[in-house]
Enzyme design. Structure first.
Site, PDB file in Angstrom:
ATOM      1  N   ALA A   5      -9.463  52.895  12.424  1.00  4.35           N
ATOM      2  CA  ALA A   5      -9.143  54.274  11.891  1.00  4.35           C
ATOM      3  C   ALA A   5      -8.871  55.287  12.845  1.00  4.35           C
ATOM      4  CB  ALA A   5     -10.196  54.366  10.973  1.00  4.35           C
ATOM      5  N   GLN A   6      -7.869  56.186  12.820  1.00  4.83           N
ATOM      6  CA  GLN A   6      -7.668  57.256  13.770  1.00  4.83           C
ATOM      7  C   GLN A   6      -8.131  58.282  12.978  1.00  4.83           C
ATOM      8  OE1 GLN A   6      -3.501  57.191  14.395  1.00  4.83           O
ATOM      9  NE2 GLN A   6      -3.382  54.844  15.439  1.00  4.83           N
ATOM     10  N   GLY A   7      -7.617  58.945  11.634  1.00 10.17           N
ATOM     11  CA  GLY A   7      -7.923  60.073  11.091  1.00 10.17           C
ATOM     12  C   GLY A   7      -9.629  59.914  10.955  1.00 10.17           C
ATOM     13  N   GLU A  34      -6.259  67.445   6.975  1.00 10.45           N
ATOM     14  CA  GLU A  34      -5.153  66.509   6.892  1.00 10.45           C
ATOM     15  C   GLU A  34      -4.376  66.720   5.289  1.00 10.45           C
ATOM     16  OE1 GLU A  34      -7.299  62.927   7.313  1.00 10.45           O
ATOM     17  OE2 GLU A  34      -7.015  62.884   9.608  1.00 10.45           O
ATOM     18  N   HIS A  81      -1.045  50.630   3.706  1.00 10.02           N
ATOM     19  CA  HIS A  81      -2.267  51.261   4.671  1.00 10.02           C
ATOM     20  C   HIS A  81      -3.546  50.966   3.893  1.00 10.02           C
ATOM     21  CE1 HIS A  81      -4.205  53.991   7.328  1.00 10.02           C
ATOM     22  NE2 HIS A  81      -4.484  54.801   6.441  1.00 10.02           N
ATOM     23  N   GLU A 115     -13.731  49.457   0.890  1.00  9.64           N
ATOM     24  CA  GLU A 115     -12.173  48.960   0.436  1.00  9.64           C
ATOM     25  C   GLU A 115     -12.318  47.655  -0.345  1.00  9.64           C
ATOM     26  OE1 GLU A 115      -9.311  49.136   3.784  1.00  9.64           O
ATOM     27  OE2 GLU A 115      -7.572  48.926   2.246  1.00  9.64           O
ATOM     28  N   ARG A 129      -5.782  57.646  -2.707  1.00 15.15           N
ATOM     29  CA  ARG A 129      -6.719  57.964  -2.070  1.00 15.15           C
ATOM     30  C   ARG A 129      -6.547  59.329  -1.044  1.00 15.15           C
ATOM     31  NH1 ARG A 129      -8.423  57.309   3.178  1.00 15.15           N
ATOM     32  NH2 ARG A 129      -6.941  55.892   3.998  1.00 15.15           N
ATOM     33  N   SER A 159     -11.946  57.200   3.198  1.00 12.36           N
ATOM     34  CA  SER A 159     -12.376  55.841   3.275  1.00 12.36           C
ATOM     35  C   SER A 159     -13.538  55.554   4.102  1.00 12.36           C
ATOM     36  CB  SER A 159     -11.141  55.003   3.552  1.00 12.36           C
ATOM     37  OG  SER A 159     -10.628  55.271   4.622  1.00 12.36           O
ATOM     38  N   LEU A 160     -13.479  56.113   5.196  1.00 10.41           N
ATOM     39  CA  LEU A 160     -14.870  55.824   6.094  1.00 10.41           C
ATOM     40  C   LEU A 160     -16.009  56.247   5.397  1.00 10.41           C
ATOM     41  CD1 LEU A 160     -13.304  56.491   9.731  1.00 10.41           C
ATOM     42  CD2 LEU A 160     -13.638  54.016   8.616  1.00 10.41           C
TER      43      LEU A 160
HETATM   44  C1  SIN Z   1      -4.592  58.839   9.448  1.00  9.73           C
HETATM   45  O1  SIN Z   1      -5.275  58.919  10.507  1.00  9.73           O
HETATM   46  O2  SIN Z   1      -3.590  59.390   8.999  1.00  9.73           O
HETATM   47  C2  SIN Z   1      -5.312  57.899   8.347  1.00  9.73           C
HETATM   48  C3  SIN Z   1      -6.352  58.492   7.840  1.00  9.73           C
HETATM   49  C4  SIN Z   1      -6.877  58.015   6.374  1.00  9.73           C
HETATM   50  O3  SIN Z   1      -6.210  56.683   6.187  1.00  9.73           O
HETATM   51  O4  SIN Z   1      -7.555  58.371   5.969  1.00  9.73           O
END
Ligand code: SIN
Length: 529
Positions: free
Chosen positions: A46-48, A115, A339, A363, A374, A379-380
């Site tokens: 996971a990045q975001g 975001e 995703h 998930e 979502r 999600s995290l």
């Molecule tokens: C993202 O970094 O774009 C993904 C984050 C996410 O899926 O909530």
């Protein structure tokens, strides 16, 4: 059979480790089973970051509102309230555990990013775009040293064990090592924290282990599943020949990156006034349509400059450089990719499923927090909040299963049981044997970003025929078991998508392009015996 463990947790991403950490803190004996290694999960990639109303100017009610809007009418408000209200507390706890959230160099305060479809800066990150890796490591450290936790790595959960009354009492597991025989483990609470099913699709941001195992296990045992028609496609995955569909984080658009087509035109104004920060389904469909019209779509983040890019997005910067693309000088070619799966094992807002003794979290679960779509970085957060809630619910030992008829009456969004469609039996002879590429190609083409009845029906019937092919059970290797699980889950996705005759959130039907009032309901599926 006497339970050996208080908790048997299948899966070791944020959701599973959150349950394990809460149990360990309270001296409850748990077993974590993972088909991979403890720190190898979808969470790790996971990045975001993690969304939480952490700024003094923000509020859980604003986070709640944004989450409900993204969910397009199908989120369960009680679950969303729990998610957004408990989020700041979970962030405090993570900080206590040593999570290295990024901080402002001058003030020392936690940096809060923006975001898509969030009305405030509320995304916490760690290591720039490496939040998942840090989160996984922080939680793994919390459970690793605990005398109360045992772990079985490289073990595949093949079946749920049930007593005569249908209560889930344990799990049958198969070691990945050649020649190792299967055996059974018993626990008071069996928790499915097995993540999503991105491997259903030809293009996905998810790693290879996301094969819907928990959903397939629960389905076979008779648990109800919900929201299976809702699969989120991330708008921006890397689209370079020879490279995987690596995630290009939405946080880049939060930092002002612009989408451009092959003619260099910034096109988002044609599709949505929120431009690059519109909801994911809108941006993904806009990109698909520009790809069809002009052949290429790029994300342009060059304005940020090399130093800032390396600081905020080290993983993306290095990954692209590995393919000869310096994103401080070149635009990034992007395309949508599967995703996140909103559907899963139906749970109440404590992780309880319709089978006594069985729980689902993260998930793998359909807890109602995401509705039809979502919101980024929820999600995290879901894994953290609902992992703790699951522990709180079960800690007393009295944890009734979800009573579906009673829940239907109290749920604010109607949950309606549907029978799966009848397969077209003529495809049975033509389907041949299931292969991973076959499933992924079929799902991408017929059950992807834009769907239509004929394609859905063909996919459903083909998957139905594949599912009926005899599997050789214990003789199967991991790839065979994963493929069987994908076929089961894919069939349910195609079936639910065929049933829902409207477009809403991530589910877009070319033959029913509008949202319809009569479909303001969640679809629940349950195996008929
Ligand atoms: C993202 O970094 O774009 C993904 C984050 C996410 O899926 O909530």
């Amino acid at each position: 059979m006497k339970p050996e463990y208080e908790y048997i947790i299948v899966g070791s991403g944020v959701a599973g480790l959150s349950v394990a950490a809460a149990a360990a803190k309270n001296g409850r004996r748990s077993l974590i089973i993972t088909k991979s290694n403890l720190e190898e999960s979808n969470t790790r990639y996971a990045q975001g970051g993690i969304a939480a109303a952490y700024a003094p100017t923000d509020s859980p009610s604003s986070h709640l509102k944004d989450t409900l809007v993204a969910g397009a009418g199908l989120s369960e408000p009680q679950a969303v309230k729990a998610l957004t209200t408990e989020a700041p507390k979970r962030m405090d706890e993570l900080i206590r555990l040593g999570m290295p959230f990024d901080r402002d160099a001058r003030s020392g305060e936690i940096s809060l990013g923006r975001e898509g479809a969030h009305s405030a800066n509320r995304i916490l990150h760690a290591g720039g775009d490496a939040t998942g890796k840090h989160l996984e490591h922080t939680l793994a450290q919390a459970v690793r040293g605990s005398e109360y936790i045992e772990k079985l790595e490289q073990y595949f959960a093949t079946d749920l064990l049930q007593d005569g009354a249908g209560r889930v009492t344990g799990v049958k597991i198969q070691p990945e090592v050649a020649g190792g025989g299967s055996f059974e483990v018993y626990g008071r609470h069996v928790v499915l924290a097995t993540g999503g099913a991105g491997q259903l699709y030809r293009y996905t941001t998810n790693p290879q282990l996301t094969t819907g195992d928990g959903m397939a296990l629960a389905w076979r045992a008779g648990a109800a599943l919900a929201d299976m028609e809702f699969f989120q496609f991330h708008p921006t995955a890397l689209n370079l020949p020879g490279a995987p569909s690596f995630l290009i984080s939405e946080a880049m658009r939060g930092e002002g990156a612009i989408l451009k087509n092959a003619n260099g035109e910034a096109f988002m104004a044609k599709y949505d006034p929120r431009l690059e920060l519109a909801s994911r389904d809108v941006v993904a469909r806009a990109i698909a349509s520009e790809l069809a019209a002009t052949g290429k779509v790029f994300l342009d983040i060059r304005h940020l400059g090399k130093a800032e890019l390396r600081h905020h997005f080290p993983s993306i910067y290095e990954f692209c450089l590995g393919y000869g693309l310096d994103i401080s000088e070149d635009m990034i070619p992007v395309a949508p990719a599967a995703h996140y799966f909103m559907g899963g094992v139906l749970t109440g807002s404590w992780g309880e499923t319709t089978l006594p003794g069985l729980y689902a979290v993260g998930e793998a679960a359909a807890s109602g927090v995401h509705g039809a779509n979502r919101l980024a970085s929820n999600s995290l957060l879901e894994g953290l909040v609902f992992g703790q809630r699951l522990y709180d619910y079960t800690a007393s030992g009295q944890a009734p299963a979800l009573d579906l008829p009673a829940y239907r009456q109290t749920a604010e969004i109607p949950l309606t049981g549907y029978a799966l469609p009848q397969p077209d039996l003529s495809v049975e002879n033509e389907a041949g044997a299931a292969t991973l590429e076959g499933v992924q190609g079929l799902m991408w083409e017929k059950v992807g970003l834009a769907r239509i009845a004929a394609g859905l029906s063909e996919a459903f019937s083909t998957l139905d025929a594949w599912e009926k092919q005899p599997a050789d059970g214990e003789g199967q290797d991991r790839a065979g078991r994963e493929l069987a699980n994908l076929v089961t889950v894919g069939r349910l996705v195609a079936g639910a998508a065929l049933i829902r005759e409207e477009s809403r959130g991530a589910h877009y039907r070319l033959d029913f392009p509008t949202t319809r009032e009569e479909w303001l309901r969640r679809i629940v599926l349950q195996k008929q015996h």
